[in-house]
Scaffold this active site. Structure first.
Site, PDB file in Angstrom:
ATOM      1  N   ASP A  53      -4.186  -1.060   7.191  1.00  0.00           N
ATOM      2  CA  ASP A  53      -5.571  -0.627   7.415  1.00  0.00           C
ATOM      3  C   ASP A  53      -6.133  -1.374   8.625  1.00  0.00           C
ATOM      4  O   ASP A  53      -6.057  -2.596   8.695  1.00  0.00           O
ATOM      5  CB  ASP A  53      -6.407  -0.930   6.168  1.00  0.00           C
ATOM      6  N   GLU A 147      -5.973   4.255   8.180  1.00  0.00           N
ATOM      7  CA  GLU A 147      -5.105   3.617   7.176  1.00  0.00           C
ATOM      8  C   GLU A 147      -3.993   4.553   6.728  1.00  0.00           C
ATOM      9  O   GLU A 147      -4.139   5.775   6.763  1.00  0.00           O
ATOM     10  CB  GLU A 147      -5.916   3.151   5.963  1.00  0.00           C
TER      11      GLU A 147
HETATM   12  P1  TTP Z   1     -12.708   1.383   6.666  1.00  0.00           P
HETATM   13  O1  TTP Z   1     -11.251   1.102   6.856  1.00  0.00           O
HETATM   14  O2  TTP Z   1     -13.231   1.500   5.280  1.00  0.00           O
HETATM   15  O3  TTP Z   1     -13.571   0.243   7.359  1.00  0.00           O
HETATM   16  P2  TTP Z   1     -13.303  -0.553   8.690  1.00  0.00           P
HETATM   17  O4  TTP Z   1     -11.980  -0.224   9.292  1.00  0.00           O
HETATM   18  O5  TTP Z   1     -14.476  -0.377   9.606  1.00  0.00           O
HETATM   19  O6  TTP Z   1     -13.317  -2.059   8.194  1.00  0.00           O
HETATM   20  P3  TTP Z   1     -12.221  -2.841   7.328  1.00  0.00           P
HETATM   21  O7  TTP Z   1     -11.774  -3.962   8.203  1.00  0.00           O
HETATM   22  O8  TTP Z   1     -12.934  -3.313   6.111  1.00  0.00           O
HETATM   23  O9  TTP Z   1     -11.113  -1.881   7.030  1.00  0.00           O
HETATM   24  O10 TTP Z   1     -13.099   2.702   7.423  1.00  0.00           O
HETATM   25  C1  TTP Z   1     -12.554   3.070   8.685  1.00  0.00           C
HETATM   26  C2  TTP Z   1     -13.610   3.681   9.558  1.00  0.00           C
HETATM   27  O11 TTP Z   1     -14.218   4.792   8.909  1.00  0.00           O
HETATM   28  C3  TTP Z   1     -14.740   2.735   9.895  1.00  0.00           C
HETATM   29  O12 TTP Z   1     -14.457   1.937  11.044  1.00  0.00           O
HETATM   30  C4  TTP Z   1     -15.895   3.652  10.100  1.00  0.00           C
HETATM   31  C5  TTP Z   1     -15.606   4.855   9.216  1.00  0.00           C
HETATM   32  N1  TTP Z   1     -16.448   4.787   8.008  1.00  0.00           N
HETATM   33  C6  TTP Z   1     -17.651   5.509   7.990  1.00  0.00           C
HETATM   34  O13 TTP Z   1     -17.995   6.189   8.959  1.00  0.00           O
HETATM   35  N2  TTP Z   1     -18.455   5.432   6.875  1.00  0.00           N
HETATM   36  C7  TTP Z   1     -18.118   4.685   5.779  1.00  0.00           C
HETATM   37  O14 TTP Z   1     -18.865   4.634   4.785  1.00  0.00           O
HETATM   38  C8  TTP Z   1     -16.866   3.965   5.803  1.00  0.00           C
HETATM   39  C9  TTP Z   1     -16.455   3.107   4.609  1.00  0.00           C
HETATM   40  C10 TTP Z   1     -16.083   4.057   6.932  1.00  0.00           C
HETATM   41 MG    MG Z   2     -10.274  -0.209   8.095  1.00  0.00          MG
END
Ligand code: TTP
Ligand code: MG
EC number: 2.7.7.7
Length: 431
Positions: A53, A147
């Site tokens: 991820d 991911e």
């Molecule tokens: P995630 O993998 O959940 O979050 P992330 O990569 O930003 O952070 P982490 O290090 O915790 O993995 O989601 C991937 C992308 O999806 C994130 O960068 C932005 C988008 N996203 C949204 O637009 N809205 C949301 O509610 C979530 C959870 C993610």
């Molecule tokens: Mg992420």
């Protein structure tokens, strides 16, 4: 290498994530390069199921493209809906997180730089990383834009390394070639690999072996179980169940009796049992249906009616293919040919017309402000096996009843033909 030779990496117990030199467990720094980033685990050479991820995905890409942002708190989001898509890890220290209203995020972190999302760019980066993943194994199952699950079983001879080493090399490659960081979880099934990738973010590498599976899960809250959202968490809490340890102690048949299929799933996952296979990305990335109108439409009621029909079409295709999707996307085109898309991510994949329609209707409600549209579409993406779709909603019983009714209509249609049964009943009433 001869067929009888030992499998490379099978006896690996520890190595350095920076120089990849094998080492001994129990030492704090790599004897070769001095790095403290040692991965050590008794089962390291035997585990092959990974979840990768990307860290703060959208924000990391923007920081990569503008180095002046590197040390600043950065929030991606905004727009009409005014919520945070993601925040970089600096902004997260102030409590900013995904899905938070932007005004709240700025209250918590007034110095943050806010940028609107550039979905096209993020899609490009996501695809680039996915292509690199497929060089490791054909068994890559993307879950969302940033991911994927990877099954590296049997790749030792190809890469002359244990899956753990191959994954560490991959993480380093993404850093050098793409310019963002990822976190890796390595274990013996999907459920645990996903938990592992989240344990050491950002730039993490976590291993969950068979030996500690049950004890490690025991200390976690039930919300860590895949599919347990806020609603179910509340329901379990009302019955005094808060930790996975309590689920482990509960009798499996008792759980099944009380919660049906979901109960069995809870019992199995609580003990770290998950038989799901990594299924490589199917041809279809999404299933959708759309229609262009003869004359532009602005009337919300009319649009909702069309949306209902399209949702049913999408659901029918999903069910037929035995798949389900976790992201629902509404598409609209304005008379000047501008395309708008609005998406919502669900806790569980769905294949139900009723659920797709209800979410589509909510997304549509934000856009029907008198404007005219020439096209309306609805689609479902983040596809996965339909087996885990739409677990019974233990709190919203109306939703469960609607789901049951929809399945009943489906089986009638099996018998009497598609057009014999109208879905109108399922959708009547206000939910
Ligand atoms: P995630 O993998 O959940 O979050 P992330 O990569 O930003 O952070 P982490 O290090 O915790 O993995 O989601 C991937 C992308 O999806 C994130 O960068 C932005 C988008 N996203 C949204 O637009 N809205 C949301 O509610 C979530 C959870 C993610
Ligand atoms: Mg992420």
């Amino acid at each position: 290498m001869q067929p009888g030779d030992p499998i490379p990496g099978r006896t690996l117990k520890a190595f350095c994530r920076d120089c990849l030199a094998p080492t001994r467990p129990g030492i704090p720094r790599c004897p070769s390069c001095g790095s403290p980033r040692i991965v050590a685990h008794e089962e390291l050479g035997e585990l092959a199921l990974a979840h990768i991820d990307c860290d703060a995905f959208y924000a990391s890409i923007e920081k990569r493209d503008d180095p002046s942002l590197a040390d600043k708190p950065l929030i991606i989001g905004g727009g009409r809906r005014g919520v945070v898509s993601t925040a970089c890890y600096i902004a997260r220290i102030s409590g900013v997180h995904s899905a938070m209203p932007m005004f709240k995020a700025l209250e918590a972190c007034p110095d943050a730089v806010v940028l609107p999302p550039d979905m096209e760019k993020y899609g490009r980066v996501g695809r680039e990383i996915r292509t690199m993943m497929r060089e490791l194994t054909p068994l890559v199952e993307p879950i969302s834009i940033d991911e994927a699950f990877l099954d590296l079983t049997g790749t030792e001879r190809l890469h002359h390394a244990a899956p753990a080493e191959t994954l560490a090399r991959f993480a380093a490659r993404v850093e050098h070639e793409v310019g963002i960081t990822v976190s890796v979880g390595l274990s013996h099934n999907k459920f645990l690999a996903k938990i592992a990738s989240d344990m050491d973010k950002p730039r993490g590498f976590s291993v969950i072996g068979r030996a500690e599976t049950v004890s490690l899960l025991a200390g976690m809250p039930v919300s860590r179980i895949w599919g347990v959202g806020k609603a179910l968490e509340g329901k379990l809490a009302a019955e005094g169940i808060r930790t996975i340890a309590q689920l482990q102690a509960a009798d499996e048949t008792e759980l099944a009796k009380r919660y049906g299929a979901m109960g069995l799933r809870l019992a199995r996952l609580a003990r770290g049992r998950d038989e799901r296979k990594v299924t490589p990305d199917s041809e279809a990335k999404s299933v959708s249906a759309e229609t262009t109108f003869n004359t532009d439409i602005s009337d919300p009621a009319e649009l909702v009616k069309i949306l209902r029909r399209l949702s049913e079409k999408v659901s029918y295709r999903l069910k037929k293919a035995g798949i389900a999707g976790r992201t629902v996307t509404l598409k609209l085109k304005t008379p000047d040919f501008r395309t708008l898309t609005r998406s919502r991510q669900l806790a569980d994949p769905t294949q139900l017309a009723d659920r797709i329609f209800r979410i589509g209707r909510e997304l549509l409600a934000g856009e029907t402000d008198g404007r005219r549209f020439r096209l309306l579409g609805i689609g479902v993406a983040d596809l996965s096996d339909g087996a885990f779709a739409d677990p019974a909603d233990l709190v919203d019983e109306a939703a469960t009843r609607a789901a049951r009714a929809e399945h009943a209509v489906d089986s009638l249609r099996e018998k009497f033909g598609r057009d014999a049964v109208e879905l109108g009943l399922v959708w009547s009433g206000k939910r």
